[in-house]
Structures are given as structure tokens and as C-alpha cells.
Design a protein around this motif. Structure first.
Motif, mmCIF file in Angstrom:
data_model
loop_
_atom_site.group_PDB
_atom_site.id
_atom_site.type_symbol
_atom_site.label_atom_id
_atom_site.label_comp_id
_atom_site.label_asym_id
_atom_site.label_seq_id
_atom_site.Cartn_x
_atom_site.Cartn_y
_atom_site.Cartn_z
ATOM 1 N N ASP A 1 13.497 20.440 -26.595
ATOM 2 C CA ASP A 1 13.330 19.278 -25.721
ATOM 3 C C ASP A 1 12.157 19.535 -24.780
ATOM 4 N N TYR A 2 11.651 18.452 -24.210
ATOM 5 C CA TYR A 2 10.525 18.557 -23.285
ATOM 6 C C TYR A 2 10.875 17.848 -21.985
ATOM 7 N N VAL B 1 0.839 -1.194 0.000
ATOM 8 C CA VAL B 1 0.000 0.000 0.000
ATOM 9 C C VAL B 1 0.876 1.246 0.000
ATOM 10 N N LYS B 2 0.567 2.184 -0.878
ATOM 11 C CA LYS B 2 1.219 3.483 -0.887
ATOM 12 C C LYS B 2 0.134 4.560 -0.961
ATOM 13 N N VAL B 3 0.354 5.657 -0.244
ATOM 14 C CA VAL B 3 -0.620 6.740 -0.197
ATOM 15 C C VAL B 3 0.028 8.016 -0.727
ATOM 16 N N PHE B 4 -0.682 8.706 -1.621
ATOM 17 C CA PHE B 4 -0.155 9.910 -2.262
ATOM 18 C C PHE B 4 -1.147 11.057 -2.145
ATOM 19 N N LYS B 5 -0.635 12.256 -2.337
ATOM 20 C CA LYS B 5 -1.505 13.416 -2.529
ATOM 21 C C LYS B 5 -1.902 13.460 -3.998
ATOM 22 N N PRO B 6 -3.088 13.956 -4.323
ATOM 23 C CA PRO B 6 -3.464 14.056 -5.739
ATOM 24 C C PRO B 6 -2.441 14.815 -6.572
ATOM 25 N N SER B 7 -1.837 15.843 -5.995
ATOM 26 C CA SER B 7 -0.862 16.643 -6.742
ATOM 27 C C SER B 7 0.410 15.864 -7.060
ATOM 28 N N ASP B 8 0.650 14.753 -6.357
ATOM 29 C CA ASP B 8 1.838 13.939 -6.639
ATOM 30 C C ASP B 8 1.799 13.346 -8.044
ATOM 31 N N PHE B 9 0.606 13.251 -8.616
ATOM 32 C CA PHE B 9 0.469 12.682 -9.956
ATOM 33 C C PHE B 9 0.488 13.749 -11.049
ATOM 34 N N GLY B 10 0.629 15.007 -10.651
ATOM 35 C CA GLY B 10 0.632 16.091 -11.620
ATOM 36 C C GLY B 10 2.037 16.505 -12.000
ATOM 37 N N TYR B 11 2.161 17.156 -13.134
ATOM 38 C CA TYR B 11 3.464 17.636 -13.591
ATOM 39 C C TYR B 11 3.276 18.806 -14.548
ATOM 40 N N HIS B 12 4.322 19.615 -14.636
ATOM 41 C CA HIS B 12 4.377 20.648 -15.662
ATOM 42 C C HIS B 12 5.154 20.097 -16.847
ATOM 43 N N ARG B 13 4.564 20.177 -17.993
ATOM 44 C CA ARG B 13 5.256 19.801 -19.224
ATOM 45 C C ARG B 13 5.904 21.064 -19.780
ATOM 46 N N ILE B 14 7.229 21.194 -19.595
ATOM 47 C CA ILE B 14 7.904 22.410 -20.036
ATOM 48 C C ILE B 14 8.619 22.173 -21.359
ATOM 49 N N THR B 15 8.693 23.210 -22.151
ATOM 50 C CA THR B 15 9.404 23.169 -23.429
ATOM 51 C C THR B 15 10.738 23.885 -23.245
ATOM 52 N N VAL B 16 11.810 23.151 -23.375
ATOM 53 C CA VAL B 16 13.153 23.706 -23.209
ATOM 54 C C VAL B 16 13.710 24.047 -24.585
ATOM 55 N N GLU B 17 14.014 25.328 -24.779
ATOM 56 C CA GLU B 17 14.523 25.802 -26.065
ATOM 57 C C GLU B 17 16.014 26.123 -25.964
ATOM 58 N N ARG B 18 16.674 26.034 -27.109
ATOM 59 C CA ARG B 18 18.063 26.473 -27.228
ATOM 60 C C ARG B 18 18.180 27.332 -28.480
ATOM 61 N N PRO B 19 19.113 28.269 -28.477
ATOM 62 C CA PRO B 19 19.167 29.228 -29.592
ATOM 63 C C PRO B 19 19.576 28.572 -30.904
ATOM 64 N N LEU B 20 19.017 29.119 -31.970
ATOM 65 C CA LEU B 20 19.385 28.693 -33.307
ATOM 66 C C LEU B 20 20.711 29.366 -33.678
ATOM 67 N N LYS B 21 21.728 28.552 -33.969
ATOM 68 C CA LYS B 21 23.050 29.069 -34.329
ATOM 69 C C LYS B 21 23.360 28.635 -35.764
#
Length: 656
Positions: free
Chosen positions: A580-581, A461-481
Motif C-alpha cells: 500500500d502507499y 483567501v488562504k495562506v500556506f507555507k510552501p512545505s504545506d504542499f509537500g508530502y512523503h510518498r511511503i510504501t507500506v509493506e506487509r509480510p508474505l504469508k
């Protein structure tokens, strides 16, 4: 399955021998199922048949035309037959047409609620077909000899018989996609997890309503009702269901008729497009909806309700992909929960693994999970063993939802791993090779109830908070060279580009650009602009915009040491190939994550804030993963040498 039940099923199944040749295997069900229901109803009514006929004659002599209520009372059940006929009496004649006439008369004299059952089977068509095949007399005679009286076959056992017949017919007709008949021990565990936490509440309740929107033959509803009645005999239980398969629907209705309950509580139709229970709300809801079945036929209705009604309708949280409607069933059930202010409700539903994680941030599936979790509706998920179902070996999960969590469990979600709680069956039934024993059901029920009160009190048995299953999907950019140069490849790319295909100055342009082949690369866009302007006959600015863009696309080469390209506002232009994500836990600062996990490796990276999305997934397996170290190489080598020696020995025996 008991020995008596097995013999009874085999006896019923022998009718298939009569049908062979005149019916395809897939159509056996069209005859065997309605005749089984008919014989069951007949056996149930047998003790009060004479009383019903006497009451009919009495009422007729009195000139009463509407006899329905009185004949129902005389029968002792919620239905009756006033013909005096039985299958045995009908089978006295061997003339097929006479048998057909008498059988139709017999059916027409059932009460309307019973007649509707046979209409669902389109039984009259089968009577006609059996007459043409010269088989009706024989089939009627076979069923007349089967004892399906309640004294011989209880309602619970009759449910088993119907379910096993339907399962066997489905296997014959290969109708396995999404349709998974729920084994009784799985139903028992599911009902326990739904109702056991409310045992004290059940004893204080006067009336309880239960809904199954994909009720099949009604086995889950029956099990839930029995659980409540066993603990609170005085509580009135009303069961409601809806079923899209006409045969299963007919069986479920006949079951309620036999038990003296309201058969019209079972509705026919697609729960998505024909919500037969409207705005009614229920104390408990449970279902085993089809797995991975597309909802294309219901698309127009579902999308319209989602768009026009939002959360005032059933599908406000989102729409899953078209090839799996599982999460639509869950939203449908949540819609039918009693409000928190009106005692609240609990849900138990069977899913495969897909609803746990399918769909990335912003997708319909993720948004539905987000809504369920952020509203604190998800109470727990129980992972079951694989190979539990008759026609699929996939792993399954119970989702338990509640809108009236206890104070101790608010803001908490239980994950219970029961994948190792099974026993091997002595004989497999289709894909079903495992079963959950009664002792294991009791232990898992106790474990779940304790987890609601005590939290993580067991390794499974494991107990979690609902927010433990959430995440931010961030977009990581790098400059065009970029660096800028012209090569033979550059020239070929430019010549084959679409903007140049209809450009009148195509030949002149390519000839001018060709002059730059082999020239040293230029490292800034400003310098190369000057070079192009001096080289091109009409200058760079004289080119049409699409052609000018094609030239720049051809001569631009990404290079780590190249010039950073910038937008008009001076900010760096992102390189799509380096994009990248990352999924960042919901409660973690995304910038802190970037600084810790990304910038040490690529210092020029940044987050495109406009593209950040919130997602939710429940990676059940990951939370219970246990690392098993690989065996030592020495052990593996020794085993291989032993196997090689055994192979050599066997080869030696062959060649001797």
C-alpha cells in the motif's frame, strides 16, 4: 464589444462572401487577415504619405541610396511605404493581372520590417490564387472602402478586432486544441495581479522589460504596457514576445510598428526549440500558453537541454509528461527572470487545473512543483470561474511567481478563490458564457494585494507555507504469508507455465506432482521442501532453476495464517498484493504516522525506506471545500410525491 466595432468586424467579414466557393472556410483567414493588416498600415501612414514621397524624391535627387532612416523619420512611424500607391488607386483597374502587379509593387515598397509581416502570411501566394479565381479586384476594392485609421479605430479596439477575427477563423477550422484566446477582462485582471503590487516601484523605474513567450497577437503585452504608462508616463517600457503562429506573429509585429515601437522585439518560432531571446532577462513575464498540448516536436531539444545543462539551462527541474508542455513554459519563463540581485522579476501565467496536481511523487510535474515551492518562487494562485474562454469551458488558474518577495511574504503562498466572481453574459461567444466585471476586477486586485501584506484577511483567501504542499510518498509493506498444497488448479497452472514448455522432463515432473493432489496443506516451506524432494523422481535440487521456481510459484498459496516468508538476511519478504502507499504531510514524521494510522489495523506492517519519495501537489479545491449537508429525506419524499402528482395530472390531460 462596441456596436461600431461589431459593424466594422461584420464589414470585414463580408469579404468571406466573395471567397465562398473558391476558398474553404478554413482558408478565409489567409486572405482576410493580411488584407486587414495592409489596410490598417495604409490608414496609419496616410497623413504622412506625401511627406515620405517628397523626402524620397529629395534624397533621390541627392543621389542617396540608403533612404531607410530618413524615410522612417518622414513617416513618423517605424515603417513607411514609398510607392505612392494605395488600395483605392490599385482598385481603379478591373484587370486582375494589372491589379496583382500593382499590389505586388505596393507591397515591395514597404520598409523591410513591414514586408516581413506579409511574408509571414505568404501573401504573394494568395494574390496568385485570387487572380486565378478572378477575385483580386473585388477583394482589393472591398478593403479600400474600410476606414481603419487610428482616429476611427484606436489601437486597443484594433486589437479586439484582430483577436475576434482569429477566434472566428479558429472555430471555422476547428483549431481549438490548446489554443485559448484570452478575453480582455481576463488579461486585465492578470496584468493587475502581476503589476499592482509593484505600483510604487513602477513610478521609480526608468526602463521596464516585459516578455510574453506565447504572445499571440500581443494583447497581454499591450495591456501590461498601458498599465505601466498610466501610472508612470515617463517610464520607458520595452515589450518582447515570441509566437509560433505566423498570423498572430504578424499581427503582433504590425501592432508595435503602428505604435512606433521596436517590431523586431517580437520573434517568430517555437519558444522551446528556438529561444529567440537567449540570455536576456526581464522585469515582468506573462503568458497564456496552450493547455494540454504535447511537446513531442520539441522533445529532442528539450531533453538534451535538460540532460546536458541541468539548471544552467531552462529545464533543470524536470520534464512533464509529453502530452502537456504547460510546466515547460513556466520553467522557460523562470529562466528569463531577472536575478534577485538585479531588481528581480515577477511572472503571471494562465494554467488549467492539471499543473496543480498531475503526476505523483518523483514525476516530472511533481519535481517542477517541488523546485518552484522549495525555491520560494510561488507567490500565489488565483482560481478563476469556468466558461471564461471562447473555445473551452474548463476552469483556469493564474499562477503568480516572484523572486523578490517582501519580507512579510517570504515563505508564504496565497490561494485566492475567485470562482464565484463572474457575471452572466447577455450573449455567449462560443464557450464563453461568463465574464468578470470591472468592479470584480478591482475587488480581486485589492484582495490579492491586501493578502500579500496582511495574510488571511478574507474567507476567500488562504495562506500556506510552501512545505504545506509537500508530502512523503511511503510504501507500506506487509509480510508474505504462505501455505503449500497441490490441487487440480495447481497442477494446471504448473503445466501451462512457460519454463515447463521446453523442459524435457515435463511429463515425469507433472506426474510426480500429481501424486500430491488432495494431500493436506503443509504450513512451512521447510516441511514442504522435504515432501517435494521425496516425491519428485529426480529430487527438487535436480530441477533447472526456472522449473524449480515455477513449481514453487504453483504450490504457494497466500494465507493470513500462513508462514511468514523470509529473505536470506532474515527480514520478512513483502507481499506485493498487500503493498500500500500513503501520502504523509512533509513536516510529519512518517514513523509516527505509521504507528498512529496503520499499525492499529495491521500490526505487522513496515515502511520500505528505500522507496520513500518526496512529492508536491496543490489541492486547491480541497482547501476551499465547503461541506453541504444532504437535504432531509422527508423533504426529498415530499418533492417526489409532488412531481408524481404533476406527472399524473399531465398524463390525464393527454388521455382525455
Amino acid at each position: 464589444m462596441s456596436t461600431d466595432q461589431g459593424r466594422l468586424e461584420q464589414f470585414i467579414w463580408q469579404v468571406a462572401d466573395l471567397l465562398r466557393g473558391s476558398y474553404s472556410q478554413a482558408d478565409y483567414r489567409k486572405v482576410i487577415l493580411p488584407f486587414t493588416v495592409l489596410r490598417r498600415l495604409e490608414c496609419v501612414l496616410a497623413p504622412t504619405r506625401d511627406a515620405v514621397l517628397a523626402e524620397k524624391d529629395r534624397l533621390k535627387d541627392m543621389g542617396v541610396e540608403d533612404m531607410d532612416l530618413m524615410l522612417t523619420d518622414a513617416s513618423g512611424y517605424g515603417f513607411y511605404n514609398r510607392s505612392g500607391l494605395t488600395l483605392k488607386r490599385i482598385a481603379v483597374s478591373t484587370e486582375q493581372n494589372i491589379v496583382a502587379t500593382n499590389l505586388r509593387t505596393y507591397l515591395a515598397n514597404f520598409s523591410e520590417n513591414a514586408r516581413e509581416i506579409f511574408e509571414s502570411y505568404e501573401f504573394d501566394n494568395q494574390i496568385t490564387k485570387l487572380v486565378k479565381a478572378d477575385l483580386l479586384y473585388q477583394v482589393v476594392g472591398e478593403f479600400a472602402g474600410i476606414d481603419l485609421s487610428p482616429e476611427t479605430v484606436g489601437n486597443h479596439q484594433m486589437g479586439y478586432i484582430f483577436e475576434n477575427l482569429i477566434r472566428r477563423f479558429s472555430e471555422l477550422s476547428n483549431e481549438t486544441a490548446g489554443e485559448h484566446f484570452t478575453p480582455r477582462e481576463v488579461v486585465e485582471l492578470m496584468v493587475n495581479l502581476l503589476l499592482a503590487p509593484d505600483e510604487e516601484r513602477l513610478k521609480e523605474s526608468f526602463l521596464i522589460d516585459i516578455l510574453d513567450p506565447a504572445c499571440g497577437t500581443g494583447g497581454m503585452l499591450t495591456a501590461a504596457e498601458e498599465f505601466i504608462k498610466k501610472r508612470s508616463p515617463d517610464t520607458e517600457v520595452d515589450v518582447f514576445g515570441q509566437e509560433i503562429n505566423p498570423e498572430s506573429y504578424a499581427i503582433s509585429r504590425s501592432d508595435l510598428l503602428i505604435k512606433g515601437e521596436r517590431a523586431d522585439n517580437i520573434e517568430f518560432g517555437n519558444s522551446f526549440t528556438q529561444n529567440r531571446h537567449g540570455d536576456r532577462r526581464f522585469h515582468y513575464l506573462l503568458a497564456n500558453p496552450p493547455f494540454g498540448v504535447e511537446w513531442k516536436q520539441a522533445r529532442d531539444v528539450v531533453e538534451r537541454e535538460h540532460r546536458d545543462l541541468d539548471f544552467d539551462g531552462r529545464f533543470g527541474a524536470g520534464l512533464p509528461r509529453i502530452n502537456d508542455g504547460s510546466l515547460l513554459f513556466l520553467q522557460h519563463m523562470v529562466h528569463h527572470m531577472r536575478d534577485r540581485e538585479e531588481e528581480g522579476a515577477r511572472i503571471a501565467i494562465v494554467f488549467n487545473g492539471s499543473p496543480l496536481f498531475t503526476g505523483g511523487a518523483g514525476s516530472g510535474e511533481s519535481e517542477i512543483r517541488r523546485w518552484i515551492l522549495e525555491e520560494d518562487l510561488l507567490e500565489g494562485i488565483v482560481a478563476l470561474p469556468d466558461q471564461l474562454f471562447y473555445n473551452t469551458g474548463i476552469s483556469t488558474y493564474f499562477w503568480i511567481l516572484s523572486n523578490r518577495k517582501s519580507d512579510a511574504h517570504k515563505g508564504r503562498v496565497i490561494l485566492l478563490d475567485a470562482r464565484d466572481q463572474w457575471a452572466k453574459m447577455r450573449k455567449s461567444f462560443g464557450n464563453k458564457r461568463k465574464q468578470i466585471t470591472g468592479q470584480q476586477i478591482d475587488e480581486l486586485t485589492s484582495l490579492y494585494v491586501n493578502a500579500l501584506e496582511e495574510g488571511e484577511s478574507h474567507p476567500k483567501v488562504k495562506v500556506f507555507k510552501p512545505s504545506d504542499f509537500g508530502y512523503h510518498r511511503i510504501t507500506v509493506e506487509r509480510p508474505l504469508k504462505l501455505r503449500f498444497e497441490v490441487t487440480e488448479e495447481t497442477l494446471a497452472e504448473l503445466e501451462s507455465s512457460r519454463p515447463l514448455a521446453k523442459y524435457e522432463g515435463r511429463e515425469v515432473l507433472t506426474a510426480d506432482v500429481k501424486k500430491l493432489v488432495g494431500r493436506e496443506p503443509v504450513w512451512t516451506k521447510q516441511e514442504f521442501t522435504k515432501v517435494l524432494s521425496e516425491t519428485l523422481s529426480g529430487g527438487l535440487k535436480g530441477l533447472p532453476t526456472p522449473v524449480r521456481k515455477a513449481v514453487w510459484a504453483a504450490v504457494s498459496v497466500t494465507a493470513p495464517e500462513g508462514e511468514v516468508q523470509r529473505k536470506k538476511d532474515g527480514s520478512p519478504e513483502p507481499d506485493p498484493d498487500l503493498r500500500d502507499y500513503e501520502n504523509v504531510p512533509l513536516e510529519e514524521d512518517v514513523h509516527a504516522y505509521l504507528e498512529r494510522e496503520v499499525l492499529p489495523h495491521v500490526p505487522d506492517a513496515w515502511i520500505d525506506e528505500d522507496k520513500t519519495k518526496v512529492g508536491y501537489e496543490i489541492p486547491f479545491t480541497r482547501h476551499f471545500y465547503e461541506y453541504v449537508p444532504p437535504r432531509p429525506l422527508e423533504e426529498i419524499d415530499a418533492e417526489l410525491k409532488e412531481l408524481e402528482g404533476e406527472i399524473q395530472r399531465l398524463l390525464g390531460e393527454v388521455t382525455e
